[in-house]
Design an enzyme around this catalytic site. Structure first.
Site, PDB file in Angstrom:
ATOM      1  N   GLY A 176       2.074   6.685 -12.382  1.00 27.84           N
ATOM      2  CA  GLY A 176       0.966   7.690 -11.569  1.00 27.84           C
ATOM      3  C   GLY A 176       2.414   9.362 -10.505  1.00 27.84           C
ATOM      4  N   ASP A 230       0.772  -0.765  -0.083  1.00 27.10           N
ATOM      5  CA  ASP A 230       0.411  -0.176  -0.111  1.00 27.10           C
ATOM      6  C   ASP A 230       0.896   0.977   0.114  1.00 27.10           C
ATOM      7  OD1 ASP A 230      -2.747   0.541  -0.142  1.00 27.10           O
ATOM      8  OD2 ASP A 230      -2.473   2.357   1.285  1.00 27.10           O
TER       9      ASP A 230
END
Ligand code: ITT
Length: 193
Positions: free
Chosen positions: A149, A69
């Site tokens: 990203g 994560d």
């Protein structure tokens, strides 16, 4: 024979980086979770969401699992988008545009990428959890085509380059992901020696 571990992700960029960082450093083959893997990421920390993903992958595959994560934490945005990085806007480009717009008049550009990796056994018991961080600044304009990203707007401290200007190899030497993963690799080396 290599041990199989499920890598609890649906983000192909993470898998690519993981494979490049691990290379032959440990006796493990990472495979993707079976269809139906859809964890609920409702934790309030990277640690909690990483654990949820790992446990869900272990549960549906009945195998040990590793989860990542991660996100971008911007000081001037009180640490945001942080754990909400993936959902901050609809597409990668929209997320970049939104962040640059929010930061337009801000001179405090300090930010960090965070990655928390969690390794669980097939019963979901935590074997190892590791955090990696990479510190930098939010650029005023995006640059670079590598990575994924928020890489094009993250200038790595000590350089004048964004993460997306770096080669894959150079990103993997200093990234939050490699810093977390190196600790997991040390653990796996002992576990599957
Ligand atoms: P999984 O949950 O399926 O692993 P995800 O992309 O939804 O994939 P996260 O919930 O961990 O993963 O969100 C991470 C987001 O943070 C990711 O989508 C990017 O927007 C950003 N991020 C993480 N690592 C990054 C990196 O190395 N470079 C640029 N952006 C990154």
């Amino acid at each position: 024979m290599k041990k199989k571990i499920v890598f609890a992700t649906s983000n192909p960029h993470k898998l690519e980086e993981l494979k490049a960082i691990c290379e032959d450093k440990c006796n493990v083959e990472f495979i993707l979770p079976p269809a139906g893997f859809d964890p609920v990421e409702d934790g309030v920390t990277f640690e909690a969401n990483s654990l949820k993903k790992a446990r869900e992958a272990a549960r549906i595959s009945d195998m040990p699992a590793l989860a990542d994560d991660s996100g971008l934490c911007v000081e001037a945005l009180d640490g945001g988008p942080g754990i909400h990085s993936a959902r901050y806007a609809e597409t990668a480009q929209k997320r970049i545009d939104k962040l640059l717009a929010e930061m337009k008049y801000n001179t405090n550009r300090r930010a960090k990428f965070v990655c928390v990796m969690t390794l669980v056994d097939k019963q979901g018991k935590v074997l190892c959890q590791a955090r990696g961080e990479c510190h930098g600044q939010i650029a005023y304009v995006q640059s670079g085509i590598n990575g994924f990203g928020y890489d094009p707007i993250f200038i790595v401290n000590g350089t004048d380059k964004t993460m997306a200007d770096l080669s894959e190899e150079d990103k993997n030497k200093i990234s939050h992901r490699s810093r977390a993963l190196e600790q997991i690799i040390d653990y796996l080396k002992v576990l599957y020696r």
